[in-house]
Design an enzyme around this catalytic site. Structure first.
Site, PDB file in Angstrom:
ATOM      1  N   GLU A   1     -14.238 -52.577  33.423  1.00 58.52           N
ATOM      2  CA  GLU A   1     -14.469 -51.263  34.037  1.00 58.52           C
ATOM      3  C   GLU A   1     -15.764 -51.385  34.810  1.00 58.52           C
ATOM      4  OE1 GLU A   1     -12.423 -48.820  33.878  1.00 58.52           O
ATOM      5  OE2 GLU A   1     -11.093 -49.642  32.369  1.00 58.52           O
TER       6      GLU A   1
ATOM      7  N   CYS B   1     -19.908 -43.428  36.158  1.00 57.47           N
ATOM      8  CA  CYS B   1     -19.068 -44.351  36.932  1.00 57.47           C
ATOM      9  C   CYS B   1     -18.047 -43.576  37.751  1.00 57.47           C
ATOM     10  CB  CYS B   1     -18.371 -45.313  36.003  1.00 57.47           C
ATOM     11  SG  CYS B   1     -17.464 -44.461  34.695  1.00 57.47           S
TER      12      CYS B   1
END
Ligand code: NAP
Length: 523
Positions: free
Chosen positions: A261, A300
């Site tokens: 990720e 994020c």
């Protein structure tokens, strides 16, 4: 007094040897703690997980694993106030930001406890999951094939980013535990204080099965070089680190399962039908403002690029700047009368990176509001402060599609308004975690879904009827997948039961269907 963050390994607390790396309060620059793993034998850590954790978790049914997650959620909820306080101190979080992280951890554990309880009801004591139905392989209806998912009897090494020391850690733990896989967790050193305290609580609770969870405070040393064919690496962090780690010789040699990720240039696209001042216009502004300021833009999933029809870009920039003028940047632990609404970024390195990134973007963009320089916070304080900053890209700007500025910043991009152009611009991020399309024009929304969907892990369509109920796109949900293609890492986490599959092996079994029915508990 500086706290020494020991690692929780092999069932004991190990402080490591010699001086540790300092952890700071980013609002005041005060040193809070130190951590090092020097002297810790990572081979022994891995062996402990294999010897104790693999059998202990493997012996539990889905229902029992779900109960473990429920107990952990309750434990953290009981100690929530202390955890929020630590998040504020070490993360520079406002209280709202701290809740986002800590409650995110509690909520995800609780959600997976619920999924696990349902799985337990469905499977009883069995932990193998059928994938699809029997497939007849020859003329005999007795000889069939069946795909079967089973737990991989290995270890999950989970490496996390600095921005979510609670949620980031426990969204991964929830999934691995429910799948029955022991965890070795490594938080980013700079903000490990919260994860360390949560581990202390777990270890003292007596709820953890032996070897199910170990914590590394500091460098991972040679741990990743020791991973084998049944092991997993779940990494969250920058694309540069992710790419370096997944290229490791042992990971490649042993086909270690890797989930990355990473960075993401998430976007919001305003449709051509969205009038200035309309409810949807306001909803878009609110969404962008939240993403820029929540966690000081260090999410994020935060919106980095805002596509606005070119004839409205000036008005949108002005309205956003107006909203951001009310943001008060300072020490979140300052007296309430200072009214601080946004804290610092997490570290000095982070502050340097954000400012360098903004200056790079500004080579091809104009400053709408904010600053390219470090910010003097309101009230007393030093710290790692950055102003909420909006830029407007000039024609042909490229850096905005390449460079993630991981702070309270976004760039407006004028475009023609067509769905195909919006989709093409969304895709120029080369793969993102999430984006938002704002419009009441169903044809336009469909065009964006069709054109941009494959470039995105998640896509929110914001239309008038749901604008006041929609969750902020930056919020990651346990029931939906999290991850994105390309530069976002190509990974996929969460998504309810889907998340378990990373920790399970799919085996095609060819057999007499009577035998298979017995194995699957179908008789
Ligand atoms: P980072 O510098 O890449 O570090 C991430 C993690 O990797 C840290 O725990 C770090 O540990 C560890 N690490 C570094 N080198 C390592 C090595 N050789 N072996 C093992 N571990 C190693 O990222 P960050 O600055 O913490 O996080 C910010 C980035 O994360 C942003 O780009 C953001 O977009 C991304 N992010 C993505 C997601 C997502 O879900 N996609 C979520 C959050 C953040 P140390 O701290 O000890 O160096």
């Amino acid at each position: 007094m500086t706290i020494r963050l020991s690692s929780y390994v092999c069932g004991n607390w190990n402080p490591g040897e010699g001086a540790g790396a300092p952890l700071y309060n980013p609002a005041t620059d005060a040193v809070l703690a130190e951590a090092t793993t020097r002297g810790i034998d990572m081979g022994a850590v891995l062996a402990h997980a294999r010897r104790e954790g693999v059998p202990a978790l493997g012996a539990l049914s889905f229902g029992q694993r779900a109960q473990l997650l429920k107990d952990l959620a309750k434990l953290f909820h009981t100690n929530r106030e202390e955890l929020l306080d630590l998040a504020q101190q070490n993360g520079g979080n406002t209280r709202g930001d701290a809740k986002f992280d800590v409650d995110g951890a509690i909520g995800t554990l609780a959600a997976y406890a619920e999924s696990g309880a349902k799985l337990g009801e469905r499977c009883g004591g069995r932990t193998a999951l059928a994938d699809g139905d029997f497939i007849q392989l020859t003329r005999s209806p007795r000889f069939v094939g069946q795909h079967l998912y089973q737990r991989r009897p290995g270890v999950a090494v989970q490496v996390n980013a600095f921005n979510f020391p609670a949620w980031g850690t426990f969204e991964k733990v929830a999934v691995a535990f429910l799948a029955g896989v022991p965890v070795i967790s490594k938080p980013a050193t700079a903000t490990a204080l919260l994860t360390w305290r949560m581990t202390e609580l777990m270890a003292a609770s007596g709820k953890l099965p032996a070897g199910a969870f170990q914590l590394i405070c500091g460098s991972a040393g040679d741990l990743l070089d020791r991973l084998g064919p049944m092991d997993h690496l779940a990494f969250t962090g920058s694309a540069a680190t992710g790419n370096m780690l997944r290229g490791g010789a042992a990971l490649l040699r042993n086909s270690v399962r890797v989930n990355v990720e990473a960075d993401s240039l998430n976007a919001l696209a305003l449709g051509p039908d969205v009038e200035e001042g309309s409810d949807l216009w306001q909803a878009a502004l609110r969404t962008v403002q939240t993403d820029m300021t929540q966690k000081t833009g260090q999410k994020c999933t935060a919106i980095r690029r805002v596509l606005v029809p070119a004839d409205r870009i000036g008005a949108f920039g002005e309205a956003l700047a107006d909203r951001l003028a009310s943001v008060k940047v300072g020490d979140p632990l300052a007296p309430a009368e200072q009214g601080v609404t946004m804290g610092p970024v997490a570290t000095k390195a982070q502050q340097r990176d954000v400012l360098a990134g903004l200056r790079k973007l500004a080579e091809e963009a104009d400053l709408i509001c904010g600053s390219l320089e470090a910010l003097e916070p309101c009230g007393a304080g030093v710290g790692c402060f950055v102003a909420p900053t909006v830029l407007a890209a000039r024609a042909g700007a490229q850096a905005v599609h390449d460079l993630e500025v991981f702070g309270p910043a976004c760039t407006l991009i004028g475009y023609g308004g067509g769905a195909a152009e919006a989709a093409e611009l969304l895709g120029r991020g080369q793969g993102s975690l999430v984006s938002t399309a704002v419009s009441d024009d169903r044809g336009w929304l469909e065009g964006v879904v069709t054109g941009a969907g494959p470039w995105l892990g998640r896509l929110q369509l914001l239309s008038s009827k749901i604008a006041d109920q929609a969750l902020a796109p930056g919020m990651v949900l346990p029931s939906l997948v999290h991850g994105g293609p390309g530069r976002a890492g190509g990974g996929e986490e969460l998504g309810g039961e889907r998340g378990l599959l990373f920790y399970m092996q799919r085996t095609a079994i060819q057999a007499d269907q009577v035998v298979l029915k017995k194995i699957l508990g179908m008789e």
